[in-house]
Motif scaffolding. Structure first.
Motif, PDB file in Angstrom:
ATOM      1  N   MET A  19       0.699  -1.210   0.131  1.00 59.81           N
ATOM      2  CA  MET A  19      -0.079  -0.048  -0.039  1.00 59.81           C
ATOM      3  C   MET A  19       0.691   1.222  -0.136  1.00 59.81           C
ATOM      4  SD  MET A  19      -3.261  -1.139   2.352  1.00 59.81           S
ATOM      5  CE  MET A  19      -3.834   0.392   2.730  1.00 59.81           C
ATOM      6  N   LEU A  20       1.999   1.241   1.126  1.00 62.09           N
ATOM      7  CA  LEU A  20       2.797   2.371   0.701  1.00 62.09           C
ATOM      8  C   LEU A  20       3.554   2.753  -0.581  1.00 62.09           C
ATOM      9  CD1 LEU A  20       4.079   4.588   2.618  1.00 62.09           C
ATOM     10  CD2 LEU A  20       5.890   2.954   3.053  1.00 62.09           C
ATOM     11  N   GLU A  22       2.308   1.569  -3.358  1.00 65.08           N
ATOM     12  CA  GLU A  22       1.169   2.403  -4.465  1.00 65.08           C
ATOM     13  C   GLU A  22       1.030   3.834  -4.139  1.00 65.08           C
ATOM     14  OE1 GLU A  22      -2.740   0.082  -3.915  1.00 65.08           O
ATOM     15  OE2 GLU A  22      -1.330  -1.510  -4.681  1.00 65.08           O
ATOM     16  N   GLU A  23       0.852   4.212  -2.862  1.00 68.40           N
ATOM     17  CA  GLU A  23       0.571   5.687  -2.246  1.00 68.40           C
ATOM     18  C   GLU A  23       1.888   6.493  -2.814  1.00 68.40           C
ATOM     19  OE1 GLU A  23      -1.678   8.207   0.065  1.00 68.40           O
ATOM     20  OE2 GLU A  23      -1.882   5.855   0.219  1.00 68.40           O
ATOM     21  N   LEU A  24       3.038   5.816  -2.834  1.00 70.17           N
ATOM     22  CA  LEU A  24       3.995   6.853  -3.195  1.00 70.17           C
ATOM     23  C   LEU A  24       4.499   6.602  -4.745  1.00 70.17           C
ATOM     24  CD1 LEU A  24       6.720   5.876  -0.107  1.00 70.17           C
ATOM     25  CD2 LEU A  24       5.092   7.860  -0.361  1.00 70.17           C
ATOM     26  N   VAL A 228      -0.285   2.358   7.484  1.00 73.91           N
ATOM     27  CA  VAL A 228       0.416   3.063   6.247  1.00 73.91           C
ATOM     28  C   VAL A 228       0.074   4.532   6.295  1.00 73.91           C
ATOM     29  CG1 VAL A 228      -0.214   3.304   3.672  1.00 73.91           C
ATOM     30  CG2 VAL A 228      -0.581   1.191   4.826  1.00 73.91           C
ATOM     31  N   ALA A 229      -1.035   5.196   6.909  1.00 70.70           N
ATOM     32  CA  ALA A 229      -1.101   6.425   7.029  1.00 70.70           C
ATOM     33  C   ALA A 229       0.119   7.183   7.944  1.00 70.70           C
ATOM     34  CB  ALA A 229      -2.393   6.878   7.725  1.00 70.70           C
ATOM     35  N   VAL A 232       3.401   7.248   5.766  1.00 72.79           N
ATOM     36  CA  VAL A 232       2.907   8.375   4.585  1.00 72.79           C
ATOM     37  C   VAL A 232       3.349   9.460   5.381  1.00 72.79           C
ATOM     38  CG1 VAL A 232       1.636   9.474   3.114  1.00 72.79           C
ATOM     39  CG2 VAL A 232       1.398   7.017   3.179  1.00 72.79           C
ATOM     40  N   GLU A 236       6.153  12.067   4.188  1.00 68.98           N
ATOM     41  CA  GLU A 236       6.031  13.282   3.729  1.00 68.98           C
ATOM     42  C   GLU A 236       6.570  14.689   4.570  1.00 68.98           C
ATOM     43  OE1 GLU A 236       1.823  13.296   3.112  1.00 68.98           O
ATOM     44  OE2 GLU A 236       1.927  12.332   1.124  1.00 68.98           O
TER      45      GLU A 236
END
Ligand code: DC
Length: 247
Positions: A19-20, A22-24, A228-229, A232, A236
Motif C-alpha cells: 500500500m505504501l 502504491e501511495e508513493l 500506512v497513514a 506516509v 511526507e
C-alpha cells in the motif's frame, strides 16, 4: 528514495509495503518472496535444502524480476512468470526460513535487492532490509505484533488465498508441499510462526532485527490503513523539511 520495512511473519509488512508503494508510486519488493521462490525451485529440482552451493546455483539460474511492465504491477516473476501464488503456502515460508540461514543464498537475494534498488523509488520489505541490504535507506520502519495476532492474520490471509490458489494445486502437490498448509489451522500456524521467529532472529548471518534508526510500529491494535497513514506522514514530513531547509 529507498524505504525499508522489516518485521516478522504476520506483522503486516507485506500489505503495508504494497500500500505504501502504491501511495508513493514506488516499486514494491518483497524479499521474503525471493527466499520462498528459491526454496520452491530447489524442491522442484530435488536439490537438498542443506546443500548451500547447490541452492546458490538454483537461485543464480533463476531470472527474477519484480515489476511487470504490462500490468504496471509489482510482484515476483521468474522467467517472466508470476510466482506470487506458488510461493504462498506455509510450507514455502518454512523452507524459505531454512535456506535463508546460508550466506551464499543470502548473497543471491542481496544482489537482486540492490540491483532493484539502483534506480531508487522502491519499498523493500524483509528481515534485514534496513540493517544489512540498505543501511543508508531514506526511511526505515519495523513492524511487529504479538504472535497470536500474527497467527490470526496469517490464517485469514491463507483462507482468502485458497480459491485463487486452486489452479496451481497440482504444481504445489508435485513439489511435495503440503497443500493443506494453504488452509492451515490456528495452532499449527502459531507454532510455525514462533519457530520461524526463533530461527530468523537467532541465525548468525543477517538476523531479523529492528534497525537502530527504524521507526518501530506495533500493529497489534491498529488497522492496516492506520499503519500506512503513519508511514506516509513520516515520509511526507521529512520531504517537507527538506524543501523548507532548501536541501
Ligand atoms: O517474509 P516472509 O515470511 O515471506 O519470509 C519467509 C522467510 O524468508 C522468513 O521466515 C525468513 C526468510 N527471509 C529472510 O531471511 N530475509 C529476508 N529479507 C526475507 C525473508
Amino acid at each position: 528514495m529507498i524505504v525499508t520495512i522489516d518485521g516478522p511473519a504476520g506483522s503486516g509488512k507485506s500489505s503495508a509495503a504494497r500500500m505504501l508503494a502504491e501511495e508513493l508510486g514506488f516499486i514494491h519488493l518483497n524479499s521474503g518472496a525471493i527466499f520462498r521462490a528459491i526454496g520452491v525451485a530447489a524442491q522442484e529440482q530435488g536439490v537438498p535444502l542443506d546443500d548451500e552451493a547447490a541452492l546458490e546455483q538454483v537461485g543464480r539460474r533463476m531470472k527474477f524480476s519484480f515489476y511487470d511492465q504490462n500490468t504496471k504491477m509489482s510482484g515476483i516473476f521468474v522467467d517472466g512468470v508470476d510466482w506470487g501464488q506458488l510461493i504462498l503456502t506455509e510450507d514455502a515460508g518454512k523452507v524459505a526460513s531454512r535456506i535463508a540461514v546460508f550466506q551464499r543464498v543470502r548473497d543471491v537475494a542481496a544482489e537482486l535487492q540492490r540491483n532493484a534498488g539502483q534506480n531508487g523509488n522502491i519499498v523493500v520489505e524483509g528481515r534485514d532490509a534496513g540493517s544489512v541490504i540498505f543501511p543508508d535507506a531514506d526511511f526505515k520502519f519495523y513492524l511487529d505484533a504479538s504472535v497470536d495476532v500474527r497467527a490470526r492474520r496469517r490464517l485469514r490471509q491463507l483462507e482468502s488465498a485458497t480459491v485463487t490458489l486452486e489452479p496451481i494445486r497440482q504444481k504445489v502437490d508435485s513439489i511435495g508441499q503440503d497443500f493443506d498448509s494453504v488452509h492451515g489451522d490456528f495452532d499449527s500456524i502459531r507454532r510455525d510462526i514462533a519457530e520461524r521467529d526463533l530461527r530468523d532472529s537467532t541465525r548468525t548471518i543477517a538476523p531479523q532485527t529492528c534497525p537502530k534508526d527504524a521507526l518501530r510500529i506495533d500493529t497489534s491494535d491498529i488497522s492496516l490503513a492506520e499503519v500506512v497513514a503513519k508511514m506516509v506522514a513520516v515520509v511526507e514530513s521529512f520531504e517537507l523539511n527538506d524543501v523548507q531547509s532548501g536541501v
